[in-house]
Design a protein around this motif. Structure first.
Motif, short mmCIF file in Angstrom:
data_model
loop_
_atom_site.label_atom_id
_atom_site.label_comp_id
_atom_site.label_asym_id
_atom_site.label_seq_id
_atom_site.Cartn_x
_atom_site.Cartn_y
_atom_site.Cartn_z
N ARG A 193 0.84 -1.19 0.00
CA ARG A 193 0.00 0.00 0.00
C ARG A 193 0.88 1.25 0.00
N ALA A 194 0.48 2.23 -0.77
CA ALA A 194 1.23 3.49 -0.85
C ALA A 194 0.42 4.61 -0.21
N ASP A 195 1.07 5.43 0.61
CA ASP A 195 0.40 6.59 1.18
C ASP A 195 0.62 7.79 0.27
N ALA A 196 0.07 8.93 0.66
CA ALA A 196 0.14 10.13 -0.18
C ALA A 196 1.57 10.55 -0.46
N ALA A 197 2.44 10.43 0.53
CA ALA A 197 3.83 10.85 0.35
C ALA A 197 4.52 9.95 -0.69
N GLU A 198 4.28 8.64 -0.60
CA GLU A 198 4.91 7.74 -1.57
C GLU A 198 4.36 7.96 -2.97
N LEU A 199 3.06 8.21 -3.06
CA LEU A 199 2.47 8.47 -4.37
C LEU A 199 3.09 9.71 -5.00
N ARG A 200 3.30 10.72 -4.17
CA ARG A 200 3.91 11.95 -4.69
C ARG A 200 5.32 11.67 -5.21
N GLU A 201 6.06 10.84 -4.49
CA GLU A 201 7.41 10.49 -4.91
C GLU A 201 7.39 9.71 -6.23
N ARG A 202 6.45 8.80 -6.36
CA ARG A 202 6.38 7.98 -7.57
C ARG A 202 6.00 8.84 -8.79
N VAL A 203 5.08 9.77 -8.58
CA VAL A 203 4.71 10.68 -9.68
C VAL A 203 5.91 11.55 -10.05
#
Length: 467
Positions: free
Chosen positions: A257-267
């Motif tokens: 599962r990815a949280d908002a911070a990880e999603l931002r990093e991936r984008v």
């Protein structure tokens, strides 16, 4: 009990697998990689799978045949002429395989879709002790109203294989009576089909009257077939390799599962973060930098076509069940483990409201109005109209003045899209949504034309036909 043949459809890839049984034991033909569907069906029917057969080394999906044979202990029948890295029962033209005392398979060489393609005639024991053909599993040979495409092994073989395809169709029609059922693997929207002339079911007799391979002379058939071939998904290059090597078992357990911070990093890293919601929900609100690929359409086909193979993929969905559905779709084309996933709504995926975006949406009446200077409120004047359909669709008919870049080519051709606001359309809105998200991620002002192309002419948009 008479023979019973069940269809296991994979509509997202346009393919069918089959389970044929006499009520006790069963043979499975061309199974998809997620074999739990086959095992569930066999369990419901109370039958034991003793034989698994492949009509050919598949180019459009990763086969579940090897794993199904391993789990069930079934014999695994694969063309003897195909080079594979696993143990199988090699079969060739003329072989007969007794499934039970009332069922038999006859192996017929039907090259065309591939060089070593096989079809399997399913015979049932007659009252007099002889055998009667019930149907034929034709794989990518004789389809409903068409045949399998002949260019998947390389354009240099397309002409030769098209001649083989015509001869194979003729052979099936010559050997089998009109009432014989035709059970193809491809042709239900699959890019493995030479065209999309489908039907709910068919017989050899129907194909005699409906199939170009049985209506046209060989040279005419070859010319027509080759002229109709369009692009096919880039991921096909990896499917035959995987199937020849022997696919690994699938892992459909939940991904990280990815949280908002990880999603931002991936984008920020330029990874593929895929929004699986319907394009209308995506247009209303989405996480900036994501790509719209809704589960309501052929998500895995277009994702597999667009990505650089092996890149990390993160999935966004409303529910865990939707993520699981996407995982199942992806393993069928060899994308085994997404890097991460998140569920909920865009506000749950964004660290702050500034990461959320909307996408302007219009229809063809709105485009027609905008082209005459009556731009609907809230929409930018179109500096360019972009058509992301495939080449054959464009040649059949397209909007006058539109720019054509097929969706699979768009990531590498973004610089060719004219400056200013771009209104983008396809045949239904699905591919246009993908394209619109890619354009928006590149900083372009874009309007998604979410409408059927059939509505363009009646709406007053000028069309060019036959170009």
């Amino acid at each position: 009990m008479a023979v019973e043949v069940s269809v296991i459809a994979t509509s997202s890839l346009g393919d069918r697998s089959y389970l044929a049984t006499d009520g006790r034991i069963a043979v499975v033909v061309d199974p998809q990689r997620d074999i739990d569907r086959v095992l569930d069906l066999a369990g419901r029917l109370g039958v034991r799978v003793t034989h698994v057969v492949e009509t050919h080394i598949h180019n459009d999906y990763v086969s579940g045949g090897l794993e199904l044979a391993r789990i069930t202990g079934a014999e695994y029948l694969v063309a003897a002429a195909d080079t594979v890295a696993f143990t199988r029962r090699p079969v060739a033209d003329g072989d007969e395989v007794e499934i039970s005392d009332v069922l038999r398979l006859r192996v017929l060489a039907t090259p065309g879709h591939t060089f070593h393609h096989l079809s399997y005639v399913l015979d049932e024991r007659a009252g007099d002790g002889g055998w009667t053909p019930v149907g034929v599993f034709t794989g990518g040979s004789l389809l409903f109203g068409t045949t399998g495409r002949t260019d998947l092994l390389g354009k240099q073989y397309a002409d030769e294989l098209a001649h083989h395809q015509h001869a194979s169709a003729q052979r099936l029609a010559d050997l089998l009576p009109d009432g014989t059922q035709v059970w193809p693997t491809h042709g239900f929207g699959s890019f493995c089909s030479a065209s999309q002339a489908d039907a709910p079911e068919s017989t050899i007799g129907r194909e005699r009257t409906a199939n170009p391979a049985l209506q046209l002379a060989a040279d005419e058939f070859v010319t027509e077939t080759l002229a109709g071939l369009d692009a096919y998904p880039a991921y096909y290059a990896h499917m035959g390799v995987a199937n020849s090597a022997g696919p690994a078992p699938v892992d459909l357990t939940p991904v990280a599962r990815a949280d908002a911070a990880e999603l931002r990093e991936r984008v920020a890293a330029g990874q593929w973060v895929v929004d699986l919601r319907h394009r209308k929900a995506y247009a209303s609100s989405h996480l900036a930098g994501t790509v719209s690929l809704g589960l309501d359409g052929p998500m895995s086909t277009w994702l597999g076509w667009l990505i650089d193979w092996g890149v990390p993929i993160t999935l966004l969905a409303e529910t865990p069940e939707q993520v699981a559905d996407a995982q199942r779709e992806l393993v069928r084309i060899g994308i085994d483990r997404p890097a991460a996933a998140a569920t909920g709504q865009p506000r749950d995926w964004a660290g702050d409201a500034g990461q959320l975006r909307e996408l302007a949406v219009a229809d063809f009446p709105a485009l027609a109005a905008a082209q005459t200077g009556n731009v609907p409120a809230g929409l930018p004047e179109p500096a360019a109209v972009l058509d992301v359909r495939l080449t054959n669709e464009w040649r059949d008919s397209h909007l006058e003045g539109a720019v054509h870049i097929p969706l699979p080519e768009l990531p590498d051709r973004l610089a060719e899209v004219p400056e200013g606001a771009v209104w983008v359309h396809c045949g239904s809105g699905y591919r246009a949504s993908v394209a619109a998200s890619l354009l928006a991620n590149a900083g372009r002002q874009v309007v998604l034309v979410d409408d059927s192309f059939a509505h363009a002419g009646p709406a007053g948009v000028a069309l060019v036909s036959g170009a």
